[in-house]
Scaffold this active site. Structure first.
Site, PDB file in Angstrom:
ATOM      1  N   HIS A 122     -34.757 -11.743 -55.341  1.00 47.31           N
ATOM      2  CA  HIS A 122     -35.128 -11.442 -53.954  1.00 47.31           C
ATOM      3  C   HIS A 122     -36.284 -12.291 -53.452  1.00 47.31           C
ATOM      4  O   HIS A 122     -36.899 -11.954 -52.439  1.00 47.31           O
ATOM      5  CB  HIS A 122     -35.442  -9.948 -53.811  1.00 47.31           C
ATOM      6  CG  HIS A 122     -34.237  -9.065 -54.020  1.00 47.31           C
ATOM      7  ND1 HIS A 122     -34.294  -7.703 -54.206  1.00 47.31           N
ATOM      8  CD2 HIS A 122     -32.909  -9.378 -54.080  1.00 47.31           C
ATOM      9  CE1 HIS A 122     -33.063  -7.219 -54.365  1.00 47.31           C
ATOM     10  NE2 HIS A 122     -32.216  -8.216 -54.306  1.00 47.31           N
ATOM     11  N   SER A 191     -33.523   1.599 -59.193  1.00 45.83           N
ATOM     12  CA  SER A 191     -32.636   2.708 -58.825  1.00 45.83           C
ATOM     13  C   SER A 191     -31.175   2.288 -58.940  1.00 45.83           C
ATOM     14  O   SER A 191     -30.287   3.131 -58.941  1.00 45.83           O
ATOM     15  CB  SER A 191     -32.932   3.160 -57.389  1.00 45.83           C
ATOM     16  OG  SER A 191     -32.693   2.088 -56.493  1.00 45.83           O
TER      17      SER A 191
HETATM   18  P1  OAD Z   1     -36.271   1.531 -55.888  1.00 45.26           P
HETATM   19  O1  OAD Z   1     -37.455   2.071 -55.170  1.00 45.26           O
HETATM   20  O2  OAD Z   1     -34.942   1.717 -55.267  1.00 45.26           O
HETATM   21  O3  OAD Z   1     -36.191   2.181 -57.344  1.00 45.26           O
HETATM   22  C1  OAD Z   1     -37.318   2.229 -58.177  1.00 45.26           C
HETATM   23  C2  OAD Z   1     -36.899   2.886 -59.471  1.00 45.26           C
HETATM   24  O4  OAD Z   1     -38.012   2.861 -60.345  1.00 45.26           O
HETATM   25  C3  OAD Z   1     -36.455   4.330 -59.354  1.00 45.26           C
HETATM   26  O5  OAD Z   1     -35.239   4.513 -60.061  1.00 45.26           O
HETATM   27  C4  OAD Z   1     -37.589   5.117 -60.008  1.00 45.26           C
HETATM   28  O6  OAD Z   1     -37.125   6.278 -60.661  1.00 45.26           O
HETATM   29  C5  OAD Z   1     -38.116   4.115 -61.000  1.00 45.26           C
HETATM   30  N1  OAD Z   1     -39.532   4.280 -61.366  1.00 45.26           N
HETATM   31  C6  OAD Z   1     -40.565   4.690 -60.614  1.00 45.26           C
HETATM   32  N2  OAD Z   1     -41.716   4.620 -61.294  1.00 45.26           N
HETATM   33  C7  OAD Z   1     -41.407   4.147 -62.532  1.00 45.26           C
HETATM   34  C8  OAD Z   1     -42.155   3.837 -63.694  1.00 45.26           C
HETATM   35  N3  OAD Z   1     -43.490   3.998 -63.747  1.00 45.26           N
HETATM   36  N4  OAD Z   1     -41.488   3.371 -64.771  1.00 45.26           N
HETATM   37  C9  OAD Z   1     -40.142   3.218 -64.754  1.00 45.26           C
HETATM   38  N5  OAD Z   1     -39.389   3.488 -63.692  1.00 45.26           N
HETATM   39  C10 OAD Z   1     -40.003   3.936 -62.581  1.00 45.26           C
HETATM   40  O7  OAD Z   1     -36.582   0.001 -56.200  1.00 45.26           O
HETATM   41  P2  OAD Z   1     -35.561  -1.157 -56.624  1.00 45.26           P
HETATM   42  O8  OAD Z   1     -34.471  -0.617 -57.462  1.00 45.26           O
HETATM   43  O9  OAD Z   1     -36.368  -2.282 -57.137  1.00 45.26           O
HETATM   44  O10 OAD Z   1     -35.095  -5.178 -51.721  1.00 45.26           O
HETATM   45  O11 OAD Z   1     -34.980  -1.560 -55.220  1.00 45.26           O
HETATM   46  C11 OAD Z   1     -34.138  -2.659 -55.098  1.00 45.26           C
HETATM   47  C12 OAD Z   1     -34.393  -3.398 -53.819  1.00 45.26           C
HETATM   48  O12 OAD Z   1     -34.373  -2.485 -52.720  1.00 45.26           O
HETATM   49  C13 OAD Z   1     -35.747  -4.059 -53.719  1.00 45.26           C
HETATM   50  O13 OAD Z   1     -35.788  -5.334 -54.325  1.00 45.26           O
HETATM   51  C14 OAD Z   1     -35.964  -4.157 -52.245  1.00 45.26           C
HETATM   52  C15 OAD Z   1     -35.514  -2.763 -51.870  1.00 45.26           C
HETATM   53  O14 OAD Z   1     -35.132  -2.555 -50.574  1.00 45.26           O
HETATM   54  C16 OAD Z   1     -35.330  -5.759 -50.543  1.00 45.26           C
HETATM   55  O15 OAD Z   1     -36.307  -5.507 -49.876  1.00 45.26           O
HETATM   56  C17 OAD Z   1     -34.283  -6.733 -50.141  1.00 45.26           C
END
Ligand code: OAD
Length: 244
Positions: A122, A191
């Protein structure tokens, strides 16, 4: 939240035995560095409409507002330091002969931790791209003016990140796709709701990789993983390294 020793032992066994490993990370890996995630209860998308700040349409409507939002994030990122999860992933790169890190994060913390073989799906918040001449530049300092201008052609700059509705860099997609043909595939702090990123875990599954997930809760990818370590990424990596 401590993960059972037997599960950590199982993960260490898989990682130590792997000749090839790919890691997919999301916002959760940087949470313990003080950077909020997107979709958790205290996540970024709770108070901010992604259409406003994470689409080209939103940017063209109000570039000043979008840049101010990114500048505020840069100021937050500037203070952040890699946590034991970023460092643990860099450690694995030094141990496993064929290693690729695929990250959805734009915060540069994997590089700061010493990871070298990184695909930033990204983009990176510390780069700009000119809308007129398309030149990509590394940012020397946080822009003082919003929106900042290209030094070369005076065109308007945008953050060099991928927004919703935009295609990923085809070279990144190709390299990440190749990195799915591995012995083990580790998923940390995502997520799994955003594609094509989440699709790489499915691709690794098709290649019969052993899938390990580290997350504080179940994700969209939990149903396909072989081993799930429920806990905070930094703490789980401390346990993994202690058991190495
Ligand atoms: P999300 O906010 O969708 O998911 C974050 C994940 O991290 C969740 O499943 C939480 O349960 C987990 N989590 C939180 N704290 C944690 C910790 N301390 N250790 C382990 N896990 C933890 O974020 P992404 O999956 O990265 O894109 O989202 C994907 C994309 O959506 C991002 O790159 C961004 C967003 O919109 C764009 O902006 C294009």
């Amino acid at each position: 939240m401590t993960v059972a020793r037997s599960l950590v032992g199982q993960a260490v066994g898989v990682l130590k035995g792997a000749k090839s490993l790919s890691v997919l990370t999301g916002a959760g890996v940087s949470k313990e560095s003080g950077i909020p995630t997107f979709r958790d209860a205290d996540g970024i998308w709770k108070d901010m409409d992604p259409l406003k700040v994470a689409t080209l349409e939103g940017f063209m409507k109000d570039p000043k507002f979008v840049w101010e939002w990114y500048i505020a994030r840069m100021n937050k990122f500037k203070e952040a330091k890699p946590n034991p999860a970023h460092k643990g992933i860099a450690f694995l790169e030094g141990k496993i002969p064929q290693f690729t890190l695929i990250t959805q994060n734009i915060d540069n913390l994997h590089h700061d931790a010493g990871s070298r073989h990184v695909i930033e799906l990204h983009g990176n918040i510390w780069r700009t791209r000119c809308l007129k001449c398309h030149e990509v530049e590394r940012m020397e300092s946080i822009p003082q003016k919003s929106p900042p201008q290209c030094q070369k052609c005076q065109g308007m700059l945008r953050p060099d990140v991928v927004w919703f509705g935009e295609a990923l860099d085809p070279d990144h997609v190709r390299r990440a796709g190749e990195a799915c043909d591995v012995d083990a595939f580790l998923i940390v702090g995502t997520s799994g709701q955003v594609w094509p990123a989440a699709g790489f875990a499915h691709e690794a599954k098709r290649h019969r990789a052993y899938l390990v997930e580290i997350n504080t809760q179940e994700s969209e990818l939990s149903s396909i993983v072989d081993l799930s370590l429920l806990g905070r990424a930094g703490e789980v990596f401390e346990q993994i390294l202690a058991g190495w």
